[in-house]
Design a protein around this motif. Structure first.
Motif, PDB file in Angstrom:
ATOM      1  N   ALA A 119      -7.029  59.372 -37.558  1.00 63.02           N
ATOM      2  CA  ALA A 119      -6.522  60.600 -38.182  1.00 63.02           C
ATOM      3  C   ALA A 119      -7.091  61.963 -37.435  1.00 63.02           C
ATOM      4  N   PHE A 120      -7.983  61.897 -36.835  1.00 60.27           N
ATOM      5  CA  PHE A 120      -8.713  63.263 -36.131  1.00 60.27           C
ATOM      6  C   PHE A 120      -7.679  63.156 -35.079  1.00 60.27           C
ATOM      7  N   MET A 121      -7.310  62.424 -34.148  1.00 60.99           N
ATOM      8  CA  MET A 121      -6.497  62.649 -33.095  1.00 60.99           C
ATOM      9  C   MET A 121      -5.239  63.280 -33.528  1.00 60.99           C
ATOM     10  N   LYS A 122      -4.630  62.788 -34.693  1.00 62.33           N
ATOM     11  CA  LYS A 122      -3.393  62.997 -35.135  1.00 62.33           C
ATOM     12  C   LYS A 122      -3.387  64.399 -35.421  1.00 62.33           C
ATOM     13  N   LEU A 123      -4.446  64.779 -36.171  1.00 63.38           N
ATOM     14  CA  LEU A 123      -4.649  66.110 -36.742  1.00 63.38           C
ATOM     15  C   LEU A 123      -4.809  67.135 -35.402  1.00 63.38           C
ATOM     16  N   VAL A 124      -5.722  66.810 -34.511  1.00 63.68           N
ATOM     17  CA  VAL A 124      -5.940  67.854 -33.288  1.00 63.68           C
ATOM     18  C   VAL A 124      -4.599  67.883 -32.226  1.00 63.68           C
ATOM     19  N   ARG A 125      -4.051  66.738 -32.424  1.00 60.48           N
ATOM     20  CA  ARG A 125      -2.889  67.023 -31.517  1.00 60.48           C
ATOM     21  C   ARG A 125      -1.845  68.010 -32.237  1.00 60.48           C
ATOM     22  N   GLU A 126      -1.552  67.998 -33.524  1.00 57.06           N
ATOM     23  CA  GLU A 126      -0.879  68.523 -34.314  1.00 57.06           C
ATOM     24  C   GLU A 126      -1.142  70.184 -34.257  1.00 57.06           C
ATOM     25  N   LYS A 127      -2.337  70.462 -34.555  1.00 55.90           N
ATOM     26  CA  LYS A 127      -3.000  71.742 -34.540  1.00 55.90           C
ATOM     27  C   LYS A 127      -2.845  72.480 -33.084  1.00 55.90           C
ATOM     28  N   ALA A 128      -3.145  71.653 -32.021  1.00 57.44           N
ATOM     29  CA  ALA A 128      -3.260  72.317 -30.701  1.00 57.44           C
ATOM     30  C   ALA A 128      -1.919  72.511 -30.374  1.00 57.44           C
ATOM     31  N   ALA A 129      -0.874  71.982 -30.753  1.00 56.20           N
ATOM     32  CA  ALA A 129       0.592  72.142 -30.526  1.00 56.20           C
ATOM     33  C   ALA A 129       0.801  73.300 -31.462  1.00 56.20           C
ATOM     34  N   SER A 130       0.580  73.682 -32.668  1.00 56.51           N
ATOM     35  CA  SER A 130       0.759  74.845 -33.412  1.00 56.51           C
ATOM     36  C   SER A 130      -0.002  76.370 -32.639  1.00 56.51           C
ATOM     37  N   VAL A 131      -0.957  75.985 -31.758  1.00 55.61           N
ATOM     38  CA  VAL A 131      -1.259  77.267 -31.409  1.00 55.61           C
ATOM     39  C   VAL A 131      -1.139  77.286 -29.636  1.00 55.61           C
ATOM     40  N   LYS A 132      -0.216  76.168 -29.356  1.00 52.43           N
ATOM     41  CA  LYS A 132       0.239  76.135 -28.092  1.00 52.43           C
ATOM     42  C   LYS A 132      -1.021  75.974 -27.075  1.00 52.43           C
ATOM     43  N   LEU A 133      -1.914  75.251 -27.262  1.00 54.28           N
ATOM     44  CA  LEU A 133      -3.084  74.860 -26.412  1.00 54.28           C
ATOM     45  C   LEU A 133      -2.575  73.614 -25.658  1.00 54.28           C
ATOM     46  N   ASP A 134      -2.779  73.551 -24.526  1.00 55.61           N
ATOM     47  CA  ASP A 134      -2.500  72.502 -23.572  1.00 55.61           C
ATOM     48  C   ASP A 134      -3.419  71.663 -23.781  1.00 55.61           C
ATOM     49  N   GLU A 135      -3.071  70.277 -24.135  1.00 52.67           N
ATOM     50  CA  GLU A 135      -3.884  69.185 -24.447  1.00 52.67           C
ATOM     51  C   GLU A 135      -5.009  68.822 -23.328  1.00 52.67           C
TER      52      GLU A 135
END
Lengths: 250, 428
Positions: A119-135
């Protein structure tokens, strides 16, 4: 939500805030502007609970509770988030682990269940994309070797993860070019909501072109000397701080 | 009973009745024995011993283990590797070891069983000079057994080899002296993990000597985890020589013992070789950890990187003495040495001494050391993110140590090291 009454703060024996009053209601966005040395950063650090800032008079109430009695982490659990002007580098501390420790500490502090790895990974990916932060930056050490823009986006990512009730953005525009500023501002705008209040601390008006405030305050010499709507920022831009300072002195 | 200087060594040397070995080795022993009897005891006046007191060690008498111990009470250590070798008090213990199929031409096992091999004769004692100091002379004077590892040319060993040095229970403190010879020959590739553990022992002196030859274009990853008993003394002497275009990647983690010293002496025998040397020490009350590096650039265009970090708590003490010598002939040398220390308490103490001696004019060399405390800004930052102070301290310490640990390419070792660190930090 936040009520600051007659706040006096000393740093190393020198009085920086000299009777500051501020009321921030739920869902409101306030901009605090002021010249250098007016006490803007002191205010943000006092709200977050940094050592070395001695409150000699006054009080800060957050949801009716005495904020000054709370440890920095307890303030985070209560829903306060400070995006730093200069985000700190943590060499050797993995960004992803940091976000997970932080989110779970805050959830635990709020009496919520910790998130599992999936659940954490899913959330962090989604939020990182929303602030356009490179994974890729999630796999690196926190802020270490990040560009100015990446550091600020990383702050906004933390804010998006922790979902604070009151976010304080300290000079979030400093050191950013227009493109980076726009991305950061978009990230913040996505987080605007009727339940979340935001205090933006800034020297320049330009941030307010991207994140529109409901209220603008001018902080000078440790006090708020003028408050108004967003048009006050434009007036300041036009006439400079000297204008309010003079009017205030008169 | 108080031992005077020379009594300490004569007591150890006369106690034993060594099992016979080949003539050449008897000669090597005899020579070292003469040296041991003549060498002065390490004293604080000597630069190499200035900060790491050995007074307590030299007051303690030790019994050398001259017959293979039975290993009673010891079990085979847990390991995922198909090649596990256990040495008890310095002696190979076949019952506790398992060695699976090896590539053609590779030798792995007890040095004692291969004393007549030409390559053992040619290399044993070729790097370790028994006249160097009392402890190396002592190791050579009583050579019995140790690890022999010889890859053969062009051998790639995929699974890491794990070696465990354990100790017997004893009334009197024992002297354990493995004597290791490692030949990673031309174009070979190998990972060796050495664990230095108490086993059943508590007060003992581990005094090992290891000679490593890395052949041309060979790659050798060497991980050493020292977690000796709380009352143990540990001294590791490592001699390394690298042929052209070889790569040595060595990491030592020093966690245990009350007095633990690691000495690295490295040199090059060809150009374009790379030596990566890293270390981490964690010391607290009643502990001293000491690293001595002697990096000798005597060939052109070699690269060395020495990165050592220390975490000190309680009244922990550490010594770091790192020297890089770049000879006139060693043009295009690239050498960097760093030593960073994180002091968690006021009572902890470190003596750090990086030295750079350069006689060539076209080189890239640097050194630097830091001694500092936890950064209040970093702690505050973590706390504003909801992380409690104690946990924040853990994260920063783990991050500090992680910069060494992350270089170990075996995940289980990284986990073990992280876990070991956590155990200590949790108690603080």
């Amino acid at each position: 939500m936040l009520s600051i009454n007659n706040l006096h703060v000393e740093v190393e024996g020198k009085e920086i805030l000299k009777g500051l009053n501020l009321e921030v209601g739920t869902g409101e966005v306030h901009a605090i502007m002021g010249p250098n040395g007016s006490g803007k950063s002191t205010l943000s650090y006092v709200l977050a609970g940094r050592d070395g800032y001695e409150v000699t008079q006054g009080e800060i109430l957050f949801d009716g509770k005495n904020l000054l009695e709370m440890e920095p982490e307890e303030r985070a659990w209560a829903g306060i988030f400070l995006a730093l002007q200069y985000p700190v580098e943590l060499p050797g501390v993995n960004n992803m682990n940091f976000l997970r420790e932080s989110l779970n500490a805050v959830r635990k502090g709020r009496g919520e269940q910790e998130l599992d790895a999936v659940a954490f990974m899913k959330l962090v990916r989604e939020k990182a994309a929303s602030v356009k932060l490179d994974e890729k930056l999630l796999k690196r050490s926190v802020n270490a070797g990040f560009s100015g823009g990446e550091k600020k986006r990383n702050e906004i990512l933390q804010m998006a993860m922790l979902e604070p009730r009151l976010a304080i953005l300290d000079e979030t525009d400093s050191g950013l070019d227009i493109d980076a500023l726009r991305i950061v501002a978009e990230g913040v705008n996505l987080l605007r909501s009727a339940e979340r209040s935001i205090i933006m601390i800034t020297h320049y008006q330009r941030l307010l072109d991207y994140i529109e405030p409901d209220f603008v305050h001018v902080l000078a010499d440790g006090r708020i000397i003028r408050s108004g709507g967003k048009e006050l920022a434009l007036e300041l831009e036009d006439k400079g701080y000297a204008w309010v300072l003079e009017e205030n002195a008169a | 009973m108080k031992h005077s200087a020379s009594n300490w060594i004569t007591d150890i040397l006369q106690q034993q009745d060594l099992p016979p070995v080949s003539d050449w080795l008897s000669e090597l022993r005899r020579k070292a024995r003469d040296q041991a009897n003549q060498l002065p005891l390490p004293r604080r006046k000597q630069e190499a011993w200035r900060y790491s007191r050995v007074d307590a060690l030299l007051k303690q008498s030790f019994t050398p283990v001259v017959q293979p111990p039975n290993g009673s009470g010891l079990e085979m250590p847990q390991s995922l590797s198909p090649h596990v070798l256990v040495f008890v008090d310095g002696w190979f213990n076949p019952a506790l070891s398992r060695i699976s199929d090896l590539p053609q031409g590779m030798v792995l096992g007890s040095l004692r069983e291969h004393l007549d091999d030409a390559s053992v004769k040619a290399h044993l004692g070729s790097l370790a000079n028994s006249g160097e100091n009392l402890f190396s002379a002592l190791n050579s004077a009583l050579i019995n057994d140790g690890l022999l590892l010889k890859t053969g040319t062009g051998t790639e060993v995929e699974s890491p080899i794990e070696v465990f040095y354990l100790n017997s229970q004893a009334e009197q403190p024992l002297l354990s002296q493995p004597r290791n010879l490692i030949l990673v020959e031309e174009n070979s590739k190998l990972t060796l993990v050495e664990h230095f553990l108490p086993g059943m022992g508590n007060a003992y002196f581990h005094n090992s000597s290891t000679e490593i030859h890395v052949g041309e274009k060979a790659r050798f990853s060497h991980y050493r985890i020292q977690d000796e008993a709380t009352d143990a003394w540990h001294l590791s002497n490592i001699h390394l020589v690298q042929a052209a275009s070889s790569h040595y990647h060595g990491i030592t983690l020093s966690f245990g013992g009350k007095w633990a010293r690691t000495e690295y002496k490295t040199r090059f025998a060809g150009e374009q070789a790379v030596c990566d040397l890293r270390g981490l020490y964690l010391v607290g009350d009643q502990q001293l950890s000491d690293f001595h590096l002697d990096i000798h650039h005597d060939q052109p265009a070699c690269h060395s990187r020495e990165q050592f970090k220390g975490l000190l708590h309680g009244k922990g003490r550490a010594v770091f003495d790192g020297r890089i010598l770049v000879e006139r002939i060693a043009q295009l040398t690239d050498a960097q040495l760093t030593n960073d220390n994180l002091m968690l308490t006021r009572d902890a103490e470190v003596d750090t001494k990086p030295q750079l001696e350069i006689y060539a004019d076209d080189v890239k060399c640097s050194h630097g050391t830091t001694v500092g405390q936890l950064d209040p800004q970093q702690l505050f930052y973590l706390r504003t993110r909801g992380i409690e102070e104690q946990q924040a301290i853990h994260m920063l310490c783990a991050g500090f140590a992680g910069e060494i640990i992350e270089h170990m390419h075996l995940p289980h070792l990284r986990e073990q090291a992280g876990e070991r660190l956590r155990r200590t930090l949790d108690r603080l």
